[in-house]
Design a protein around this motif. Structure first.
Motif, PDB file in Angstrom:
ATOM      1  N   CYS A 266     -26.803 -15.408   2.890  1.00 37.15           N
ATOM      2  CA  CYS A 266     -25.980 -15.909   1.789  1.00 37.15           C
ATOM      3  C   CYS A 266     -24.777 -16.703   2.304  1.00 37.15           C
ATOM      4  O   CYS A 266     -24.960 -17.758   2.880  1.00 37.15           O
ATOM      5  CB  CYS A 266     -25.573 -14.771   0.856  1.00 37.15           C
ATOM      6  SG  CYS A 266     -24.981 -15.360  -0.749  1.00 37.15           S
TER       7      CYS A 266
ATOM      8  N   PRO B  99     -24.167 -19.465 -11.601  1.00 40.00           N
ATOM      9  CA  PRO B  99     -24.968 -19.416 -10.378  1.00 40.00           C
ATOM     10  C   PRO B  99     -26.454 -19.180 -10.617  1.00 40.00           C
ATOM     11  O   PRO B  99     -26.856 -18.703 -11.675  1.00 40.00           O
ATOM     12  CB  PRO B  99     -24.359 -18.224  -9.628  1.00 40.00           C
ATOM     13  CG  PRO B  99     -23.839 -17.326 -10.709  1.00 40.00           C
ATOM     14  CD  PRO B  99     -23.320 -18.263 -11.762  1.00 40.00           C
ATOM     15  N   HIS B 100     -27.228 -19.554  -9.618  1.00 42.13           N
ATOM     16  CA  HIS B 100     -28.646 -19.191  -9.555  1.00 42.13           C
ATOM     17  C   HIS B 100     -28.684 -17.694  -9.257  1.00 42.13           C
ATOM     18  O   HIS B 100     -28.259 -17.254  -8.201  1.00 42.13           O
ATOM     19  CB  HIS B 100     -29.312 -19.988  -8.427  1.00 42.13           C
ATOM     20  CG  HIS B 100     -30.718 -19.581  -8.121  1.00 42.13           C
ATOM     21  ND1 HIS B 100     -31.250 -19.725  -6.853  1.00 42.13           N
ATOM     22  CD2 HIS B 100     -31.706 -19.052  -8.885  1.00 42.13           C
ATOM     23  CE1 HIS B 100     -32.504 -19.315  -6.856  1.00 42.13           C
ATOM     24  NE2 HIS B 100     -32.802 -18.892  -8.072  1.00 42.13           N
ATOM     25  N   MET B 101     -29.179 -16.922 -10.209  1.00 43.54           N
ATOM     26  CA  MET B 101     -29.141 -15.467 -10.071  1.00 43.54           C
ATOM     27  C   MET B 101     -30.483 -14.891 -10.498  1.00 43.54           C
ATOM     28  O   MET B 101     -30.899 -15.077 -11.649  1.00 43.54           O
ATOM     29  CB  MET B 101     -28.013 -14.870 -10.924  1.00 43.54           C
ATOM     30  CG  MET B 101     -27.850 -13.364 -10.780  1.00 43.54           C
ATOM     31  SD  MET B 101     -26.506 -12.720 -11.822  1.00 43.54           S
ATOM     32  CE  MET B 101     -25.093 -13.583 -11.150  1.00 43.54           C
TER      33      MET B 101
ATOM     34  N   TYR C 120     -34.310 -11.982  -3.839  1.00 44.00           N
ATOM     35  CA  TYR C 120     -33.192 -11.965  -4.790  1.00 44.00           C
ATOM     36  C   TYR C 120     -32.096 -12.942  -4.361  1.00 44.00           C
ATOM     37  O   TYR C 120     -31.575 -12.867  -3.249  1.00 44.00           O
ATOM     38  CB  TYR C 120     -32.620 -10.560  -4.905  1.00 44.00           C
ATOM     39  CG  TYR C 120     -31.616 -10.444  -6.024  1.00 44.00           C
ATOM     40  CD1 TYR C 120     -32.016 -10.502  -7.358  1.00 44.00           C
ATOM     41  CD2 TYR C 120     -30.255 -10.311  -5.754  1.00 44.00           C
ATOM     42  CE1 TYR C 120     -31.094 -10.423  -8.390  1.00 44.00           C
ATOM     43  CE2 TYR C 120     -29.328 -10.227  -6.775  1.00 44.00           C
ATOM     44  CZ  TYR C 120     -29.754 -10.283  -8.093  1.00 44.00           C
ATOM     45  OH  TYR C 120     -28.837 -10.218  -9.110  1.00 44.00           O
TER      46      TYR C 120
ATOM     47  N   VAL D 221     -28.339 -14.922  -5.398  1.00 45.80           N
ATOM     48  CA  VAL D 221     -27.104 -15.010  -6.192  1.00 45.80           C
ATOM     49  C   VAL D 221     -26.216 -16.039  -5.503  1.00 45.80           C
ATOM     50  O   VAL D 221     -25.567 -15.742  -4.499  1.00 45.80           O
ATOM     51  CB  VAL D 221     -26.338 -13.666  -6.268  1.00 45.80           C
ATOM     52  CG1 VAL D 221     -25.114 -13.834  -7.170  1.00 45.80           C
ATOM     53  CG2 VAL D 221     -27.213 -12.551  -6.791  1.00 45.80           C
ATOM     54  N   HIS D 222     -26.175 -17.268  -6.027  1.00 42.03           N
ATOM     55  CA  HIS D 222     -25.364 -18.299  -5.366  1.00 42.03           C
ATOM     56  C   HIS D 222     -25.181 -19.508  -6.279  1.00 42.03           C
ATOM     57  O   HIS D 222     -26.036 -19.833  -7.106  1.00 42.03           O
ATOM     58  CB  HIS D 222     -26.020 -18.737  -4.052  1.00 42.03           C
ATOM     59  CG  HIS D 222     -27.382 -19.352  -4.215  1.00 42.03           C
ATOM     60  ND1 HIS D 222     -27.674 -20.636  -3.819  1.00 42.03           N
ATOM     61  CD2 HIS D 222     -28.531 -18.850  -4.726  1.00 42.03           C
ATOM     62  CE1 HIS D 222     -28.942 -20.903  -4.080  1.00 42.03           C
ATOM     63  NE2 HIS D 222     -29.489 -19.842  -4.633  1.00 42.03           N
ATOM     64  N   SER D 223     -24.051 -20.182  -6.099  1.00 42.53           N
ATOM     65  CA  SER D 223     -23.753 -21.424  -6.806  1.00 42.53           C
ATOM     66  C   SER D 223     -23.866 -22.636  -5.889  1.00 42.53           C
ATOM     67  O   SER D 223     -23.935 -23.773  -6.360  1.00 42.53           O
ATOM     68  CB  SER D 223     -22.336 -21.377  -7.392  1.00 42.53           C
ATOM     69  OG  SER D 223     -22.207 -20.324  -8.329  1.00 42.53           O
TER      70      SER D 223
END
Length: 213
Positions: free
Chosen positions: A79, A122-124, A148, A150-152
């Motif tokens: 990440c 974000p892409h979650m 999984y 979780v990030h913009s």
């Protein structure tokens, strides 16, 4: 023993729990000598690139990480740890570590999914990774497996370092690096069996490198 880098960017305990589940000895540490003595280093992170780089530079861990990579010790970025291995991140206008050539960009909210719906930032959630080059981290993992996210922001490394891609409004790099230095945009420690297999493959690679020395 694997070292999990502690630079106050969160997520270290989740990685340790995953490794504990696999029976892989590990330690969360910011001590340079412990990092250098480990069979491999996991460079996790949750949060903002600017804050992460500020902590790394203020403690001298940025130089330690560069030295570890130069020494040939295996490293896995996760990440934020994946993003700041690059030269630059648009998040907080951050000059990053410069270990892998490239930069980190923000998702454009005008992008749409394959069904035409606008993406959410974000892409979650769960998404797949399409390998574009062979990678030992994915040995034994079903090509349809999902991980999984979780990030913009997403990594845009130099093309020769792109190992896998994911589609979210556009096809972006979700796995980059070279043998012994890998970075994933997703969270293997939160990705169930496929994620645990990836971490197990990394640990096995570290063991092979250590035994060969």
């Amino acid at each position: 023993m694997l070292a999990i880098l502690d630079y106050k960017a969160g997520n270290q305990t989740s990685v340790r729990r995953a490794l504990d589940n696999l029976g892989i000895p590990c330690a969360i540490t910011a001590d340079p000598e412990t990092l250098r003595a480990a069979a491999g280093v996991i460079f996790p992170g949750v949060g903002a690139a600017g804050q992460a780089m500020e902590e790394l530079t203020s403690t001298g861990l940025d130089a330690v990480l560069r030295d570890i990579v130069r020494s040939g010790k295996p490293m896995l970025g996760i990440c934020v740890g994946c993003q700041i291995l690059l030269d630059y991140s648009a998040e907080n206008d951050t000059q990053a570590l410069g270990i892998v050539p490239g930069e980190c960009a923000m998702f454009n909210r005008a992008l749409t999914e394959e069904d035409g719906q606008p993406i959410r930032v974000p892409h979650m959630g769960w998404n797949s990774v399409k390998l574009v080059k062979e990678c030992v981290l994915f040995d034994g993992i079903d090509p349809s497996a999902e991980f999984y996210f979780v990030h913009s922001y997403y990594p845009v490394p130099s093309p020769e370092f792109v190992l896998g891609t994911t589609f979210y409004g556009l096809e972006f790099c979700s796995l980059h690096g070279r043998p012994g230095l890998w970075a994933v945009q997703f969270h293997p420690e939160k990705s169930g069996r496929p994620g645990l297999k990836l971490l197990s493959n990394f640990a096995a690679f570290c063991g092979e490198v250590s035994n060969a020395q």
